[in-house]
Design a protein around this motif. Structure first.
Motif, PDB file in Angstrom:
ATOM      1  N   VAL A 221      -4.074   6.071   1.152  1.00 57.74           N
ATOM      2  CA  VAL A 221      -3.017   6.758   0.398  1.00 57.74           C
ATOM      3  C   VAL A 221      -1.699   6.702   1.165  1.00 57.74           C
ATOM      4  CG1 VAL A 221      -2.210   9.046  -0.278  1.00 57.74           C
ATOM      5  CG2 VAL A 221      -4.473   8.280  -0.964  1.00 57.74           C
ATOM      6  N   LEU A 222      -1.773   6.879   2.467  1.00 53.94           N
ATOM      7  CA  LEU A 222      -0.561   6.852   3.286  1.00 53.94           C
ATOM      8  C   LEU A 222      -0.052   5.429   3.504  1.00 53.94           C
ATOM      9  CD1 LEU A 222      -1.619   9.530   5.941  1.00 53.94           C
ATOM     10  CD2 LEU A 222      -0.096   9.843   3.974  1.00 53.94           C
ATOM     11  N   SER A 223      -0.967   4.500   3.774  1.00 55.67           N
ATOM     12  CA  SER A 223      -0.562   3.133   4.099  1.00 55.67           C
ATOM     13  C   SER A 223      -0.017   2.387   2.885  1.00 55.67           C
ATOM     14  CB  SER A 223      -1.750   2.349   4.676  1.00 55.67           C
ATOM     15  OG  SER A 223      -2.273   2.960   5.818  1.00 55.67           O
ATOM     16  N   LEU A 224      -0.633   2.588   1.720  1.00 55.44           N
ATOM     17  CA  LEU A 224      -0.294   1.797   0.544  1.00 55.44           C
ATOM     18  C   LEU A 224       1.026   2.194  -0.101  1.00 55.44           C
ATOM     19  CD1 LEU A 224      -3.854   1.477  -1.006  1.00 55.44           C
ATOM     20  CD2 LEU A 224      -2.439  -0.367  -0.096  1.00 55.44           C
ATOM     21  N   ARG A 225       1.648   3.221   0.412  1.00 51.86           N
ATOM     22  CA  ARG A 225       3.003   3.552  -0.054  1.00 51.86           C
ATOM     23  C   ARG A 225       4.039   2.663   0.616  1.00 51.86           C
ATOM     24  NH1 ARG A 225       2.797   7.930  -3.229  1.00 51.86           N
ATOM     25  NH2 ARG A 225       0.914   9.212  -3.081  1.00 51.86           N
TER      26      ARG A 225
ATOM     27  N   ALA B  72       5.436  -2.892   7.473  1.00 55.45           N
ATOM     28  CA  ALA B  72       5.170  -1.456   7.586  1.00 55.45           C
ATOM     29  C   ALA B  72       3.701  -1.153   7.318  1.00 55.45           C
ATOM     30  CB  ALA B  72       6.060  -0.688   6.605  1.00 55.45           C
ATOM     31  N   PHE B  73       3.123  -1.797   6.304  1.00 57.67           N
ATOM     32  CA  PHE B  73       1.705  -1.592   5.998  1.00 57.67           C
ATOM     33  C   PHE B  73       0.834  -2.066   7.162  1.00 57.67           C
ATOM     34  CE2 PHE B  73      -2.360  -3.142   4.349  1.00 57.67           C
ATOM     35  CZ  PHE B  73      -2.821  -2.013   3.686  1.00 57.67           C
ATOM     36  N   ILE B  74       1.151  -3.234   7.703  1.00 58.75           N
ATOM     37  CA  ILE B  74       0.384  -3.768   8.837  1.00 58.75           C
ATOM     38  C   ILE B  74       0.411  -2.801  10.009  1.00 58.75           C
ATOM     39  CG2 ILE B  74       0.295  -5.622  10.544  1.00 58.75           C
ATOM     40  CD1 ILE B  74       1.409  -7.500   8.400  1.00 58.75           C
ATOM     41  N   MET B  75       1.592  -2.281  10.330  1.00 62.83           N
ATOM     42  CA  MET B  75       1.730  -1.414  11.495  1.00 62.83           C
ATOM     43  C   MET B  75       1.052  -0.062  11.280  1.00 62.83           C
ATOM     44  SD  MET B  75       3.089  -3.406  13.554  1.00 62.83           S
ATOM     45  CE  MET B  75       3.210  -2.226  14.896  1.00 62.83           C
TER      46      MET B  75
ATOM     47  N   VAL C  62      -2.495  -6.784   4.001  1.00 61.46           N
ATOM     48  CA  VAL C  62      -2.867  -7.295   5.320  1.00 61.46           C
ATOM     49  C   VAL C  62      -3.116  -6.119   6.261  1.00 61.46           C
ATOM     50  CG1 VAL C  62      -2.228  -8.808   7.223  1.00 61.46           C
ATOM     51  CG2 VAL C  62      -1.486  -9.347   4.900  1.00 61.46           C
ATOM     52  N   SER C  63      -4.374  -5.768   6.418  1.00 64.96           N
ATOM     53  CA  SER C  63      -4.752  -4.650   7.286  1.00 64.96           C
ATOM     54  C   SER C  63      -5.009  -5.157   8.704  1.00 64.96           C
ATOM     55  CB  SER C  63      -6.010  -3.967   6.739  1.00 64.96           C
ATOM     56  OG  SER C  63      -6.498  -3.012   7.667  1.00 64.96           O
TER      57      SER C  63
END
Length: 606
Positions: free
Chosen positions: A105-109, A114-117, A59-60
């Motif tokens: 690379v940074l977000s998908l960790r 947390a990914f949304i933010m 969820v971007s």
């Protein structure tokens, strides 16, 4: 032949969109080209977002970043006198791919909130960067001096721009559906349902998610490029979080994981917005509740609502959203697995296939495994038993690679695998099942095993050919389902299978990796007596082909199957031997407190 609404409605909508320029010219209403051009362009952006949200579960909340990058690529190049459309396209694709790769690379960790933010934070960073570019208009935005020119064709012409966007939308819908049915799409969809299981099968899921994220970013960038040509203007507002939110609404309103859904959602949202603006300046007060009502009517969006209507008024076969062929196929006779099997005679008693040396795993002050050592010979079934909380599942997790021991080492097939991640252990020949069944509920039984077969055939960056049309994947999957007794259930969605069938399915998935060793974590858990007896017979048949580590509470099964048994209590091995030795061991009797359990062990094979 009955009408399929889930196909007919989107096709009718596409046909209507194709005729918009003709109607606009006949009615002398050029405004329709602008309005529906915006719909078509934002539909492309929504389709790109649906790839990662609906199919990938990512969820971007910052996807408008790529819309803005595409728009600014056109505007800035145009500002410097470059109107070459191929240059605009190349810069857009390269810029969105680079930014998508770095931010991905940074977000998908991370996952969830947390990914949304993080995606939101990246979009806001670029938003403020655009505001700070005073040379290019800053907060006031930048006019596009010249549209993208492709040879003798320019996107300054509204009709040309519209049909270009429309053709690209059709290509996105077609290519997107092919992609999600292909090997790559199967991995992305599987990771959304059960990322842990995908890694256990051998997929390094991060790289597939990143590839999907980059593809989505590039497609959204192309939509931004078209949008700049439509509006002849760009602004930092294109990257604002509100723009990302609107794109999410379009996807959810239309229906997640359908591609046609975002097209429906974008059309409905923008037309409703335009209609309400004509009625009142307070249109948002009405618009919000309308979206809420539509979502409540069908949690699967407008596309799901069409499916509900289809189901209600038609007795035809339900169309699957992913377009996969779910028809049952005749079972084939089971074939022995090639490559890594250990047909009984190959046992070498003087050599360990798996050896754990003094494993220690602590959780704060709790020691789950306490300097535990054991080994498994090729072709051997080694059972691990013990009371609840003894550390059995923790041990399996360390052997499989999901947990890393604090001390000790694990050797498998002659190499130290202590630091090897779970997906690489799967490729080395370690396969596992889970105490709580771990499958892909939205896939059919056939698709579940097909994905497991796919994991062992190299990389899965196949973007075009549907996986269910590859004999190299389908045939082994059918054979394995027949082998575990599910040959007649392969077309059934996994969520609809019985609990015992889930266990059989998970075993078939483990066998698909052509393993040297099976790690079975309570395969009889939750089964009825008849189901447990069936699983015991199946494991007895498989003993001649595979070494196994069996963690199980069913003593009847353990004593019937095991060549050796290790008893684990509070993380330590208190006894190891054959069934008779364990049954008569005083320390084992003492460890199993309670007459009922003691009597069960005593009478298990009497």
């Amino acid at each position: 032949m009955k009408l399929n609404l889930r196909v007919a409605v989107p096709l009718l909508l596409l046909a209507a969109l194709a005729l918009v320029p003709v109607y606009a010219q006949l009615a002398q209403q050029p405004f329709y080209l602008i309005l529906f051009g915006r719909i078509v362009i934002f539909a492309i952006a929504a389709v790109s977002l649906d790839l990662i949200i609906g199919y990938g579960g990512m969820v971007s909340f910052g996807h408008a970043l790529f819309l803005g990058l595409g728009a600014y690529a056109v505007a800035i190049l145009s500002y410097h006198g470059i109107d070459n459309g191929f240059a605009h396209l190349a810069v857009t694709l390269l810029l969105c791919a680079a930014v998508g790769a770095i931010t991905g690379v940074l977000s998908l960790r991370t996952t969830g909130i947390a990914f949304i933010m993080i995606t939101l934070a990246f979009a806001q960073m670029f938003y403020f960067l655009a505001v700070s570019l005073r040379q290019y208009g800053g907060d006031d935005g930048l006019p596009v001096n010249a549209g993208s020119r492709f040879g003798g064709v320019t996107l300054d012409n509204p009709a040309v721009l519209y049909y270009t966007a429309f053709v690209l939308l059709c290509l996105c819908l077609w290519a997107g559906r092919r992609l999600v049915q292909a090997r790559f799409g199967m991995v992305v969809r599987g990771a959304r349902q059960n990322n842990r299981r995908m890694r256990a099968l051998g997929f390094p899921t991060l790289r597939y998610k990143l590839a999907a994220y980059v593809v989505s970013a590039m497609v959204c960038g192309v939509a931004g490029m078209l949008y700049a040509n439509l509006t002849h203007f760009v602004s930092p507002a294109y990257m604002a979080w509100t723009s990302s939110g609107e794109m999410i609404v379009m996807v959810v309103l239309g229906g997640l994981g359908s591609f046609f859904g975002p097209l429906l959602g974008t059309t409905a949202m923008l037309l409703a917005e335009e209609g309400l603006k004509a009625l009142t300046e307070h249109w948002m007060i009405i618009f919000g509740p309308l979206i809420l009502v539509s979502v409540l009517l069908s949690r699967r969006g407008l596309y799901g609502l069409i499916g509900d209507i289809q189901t209600r008024f038609s007795q035809g076969e339900r169309v699957q959203e992913g377009g996969d062929d779910l028809r049952a196929a005749p079972s084939r006779p089971a074939a022995p697995q090639s490559g890594r099997s250990f047909a009984g005679a190959a046992r070498r008693e003087n050599m360990s296939l798996l050896r754990a040396d003094r494993l220690v795993k602590r959780y704060g002050g709790l020691v789950a495994t306490d300097h535990f050592s054991f080994d498994v010979a090729p072709g051997e079934l080694h059972a691990i038993i013990g009371p609840n909380g003894a550390g059995k599942s923790t041990l399996i997790g360390q052997l499989a690679g999901e947990l890393h021991p604090d001390e000790g080492a694990i050797h498998f097939d002659g190499r130290n695998i202590t630091a090897l991640p779970i997906e690489r252990r799967a490729h080395a020949g370690l396969a596992r099942s889970y105490q709580i069944t771990s499958i892909f509920p939205e896939f059919t039984a056939l698709q579940n095993v097909l994905v497991a077969v796919q994991a062992m055939q190299g990389h899965s960056f196949g973007f075009w050919r549907p996986a269910l049309r590859e004999a190299g994947l389908v045939d082994p999957a059918r054979e394995l389902l027949a082998r575990v007794g599910l040959g007649m259930r392969m077309s059934v969605p996994a969520a609809a299978l019985a609990h015992g069938e889930h266990r059989q399915l998970e075993l078939a998935m483990a066998l698909a990796g052509r393993p040297k060793l099976l790690l079975l974590d309570e395969p009889m858990a939750g089964m009825s007596q008849a189901e447990s007896e069936q699983m015991t017979r199946l494991l007895a048949e498989l003993k001649s082909d595979y070494a196994m580590v069996l963690v199980e509470h069913d003593m009847d099964a353990v004593f019937a199957l095991a060549d050796r048994i290790t008893v684990l209590v509070y993380g330590r091995a208190i006894a190891c031997g054959n069934a008779d030795a364990i049954r008569n061991d005083a320390a084992v009797r003492e460890a199993y407190l309670g007459d009922e359990t003691r009597n069960e062990m005593m009478g298990a094979t009497a």
